[in-house]
Motif scaffolding. Structure first.
Motif, PDB file in Angstrom:
ATOM      1  N   LEU A   1     -12.088   0.509  -4.010  1.00 32.85           N
ATOM      2  CA  LEU A   1     -13.027  -0.479  -4.510  1.00 32.85           C
ATOM      3  C   LEU A   1     -12.602  -1.886  -4.082  1.00 32.85           C
ATOM      4  N   ALA A   2     -11.304  -2.140  -4.131  1.00 36.98           N
ATOM      5  CA  ALA A   2     -10.821  -3.470  -3.738  1.00 36.98           C
ATOM      6  C   ALA A   2     -11.210  -3.778  -2.298  1.00 36.98           C
TER       7      ALA A   2
ATOM      8  N   ILE B   1     -10.981  -7.331  -0.869  1.00 33.84           N
ATOM      9  CA  ILE B   1      -9.696  -7.653  -1.490  1.00 33.84           C
ATOM     10  C   ILE B   1      -8.652  -6.672  -0.965  1.00 33.84           C
ATOM     11  N   PHE B   2      -7.452  -7.164  -0.679  1.00 41.12           N
ATOM     12  CA  PHE B   2      -6.390  -6.290  -0.182  1.00 41.12           C
ATOM     13  C   PHE B   2      -5.071  -6.665  -0.843  1.00 41.12           C
ATOM     14  N   PRO B   3      -4.111  -5.720  -0.883  1.00 40.01           N
ATOM     15  CA  PRO B   3      -2.818  -6.005  -1.509  1.00 40.01           C
ATOM     16  C   PRO B   3      -1.947  -6.864  -0.602  1.00 40.01           C
ATOM     17  N   TRP B   4      -1.140  -7.720  -1.229  1.00 40.18           N
ATOM     18  CA  TRP B   4      -0.216  -8.584  -0.497  1.00 40.18           C
ATOM     19  C   TRP B   4       1.060  -8.680  -1.313  1.00 40.18           C
ATOM     20  N   PHE B   5       2.178  -8.570  -0.646  1.00 44.18           N
ATOM     21  CA  PHE B   5       3.460  -8.531  -1.329  1.00 44.18           C
ATOM     22  C   PHE B   5       4.331  -9.678  -0.860  1.00 44.18           C
TER      23      PHE B   5
ATOM     24  N   TRP C   1      -5.510 -10.076  -2.770  1.00 46.80           N
ATOM     25  CA  TRP C   1      -5.915 -11.278  -2.051  1.00 46.80           C
ATOM     26  C   TRP C   1      -7.307 -11.118  -1.442  1.00 46.80           C
ATOM     27  N   SER C   2      -8.003 -12.230  -1.385  1.00 46.59           N
ATOM     28  CA  SER C   2      -9.276 -12.309  -0.678  1.00 46.59           C
ATOM     29  C   SER C   2      -9.337 -13.703  -0.056  1.00 46.59           C
TER      30      SER C   2
END
Length: 171
Positions: free
Chosen positions: A1-2, A7-11, A20-21
């Motif tokens: 869904l992200a 939207i995507f994960p960022w570490f 993040w977007s």
């Protein structure tokens, strides 16, 4: 869904995994991709064998290795496990580049609908990741993929034709 929402994960070291977007967003339009002169020469030599989805685990492991320009990696063991599960479900994919039967470059990302969301790439031999990326562009163009999400612009992606668009355009 992200991913569907852009939207995507960022570490970052010492932080939890965040979502993040960015605005602007870096993208490549596969039907407009034109390899530069040096990459076109490499492609004509046909020295690499390119495969798809045959070594996902090896690609994500290689992508998580330390880089010369960075101390750590955002691709933690938990992230690798999550992407491996997405690969098992047919959502995450890899493109692998081989030289003399040895994996020397590649990339992985998420495929949803007609979009591809690039996550990471690596190379152990010059131009191997670029050849994998060129293969991805041809594959996406053949399948009428309107764009490849590159997330954040960087010099390497810009050299491959990435451009920035607004978050609104991306969504």
């Amino acid at each position: 869904l992200a991913y569907q929402l852009g939207i995507f994960p960022w570490f970052e070291e010492g932080q939890p995994i965040l979502w993040w977007s960015p605005d602007p967003r870096s993208v490549i339009y596969p039907d407009q991709f034109k390899p530069g002169r040096s990459l076109a020469r490499v492609l004509r030599k046909n020295k690499f064998e390119v495969r798809r989805d045959t070594a996902f685990n090896a690609v994500i492991d290689a992508c998580s290795e330390p880089r010369d320009y960075s101390h750590g990696t955002w691709i933690t063991d938990d992230m690798k496990d999550a992407y491996r599960e997405l690969h098992h479900r047919g959502i995450a994919h890899s493109i692998e580049c081989y030289l003399d039967s040895e994996l020397v470059g590649g990339l992985y990302g998420i495929s949803l609908g007609r979009l591809f969301f690039g996550e990471s790439m690596f190379h152990r031999v010059s131009d191997a990741s670029k050849v994998a990326f060129s293969f991805l562009n041809r594959l996406m163009a053949r399948n009428n993929c309107p764009l490849i999400d590159c997330q954040i612009p960087n010099d390497h992606l810009v050299s491959l034709g990435a451009r920035s668009i607004t978050r609104q355009q991306f969504q």
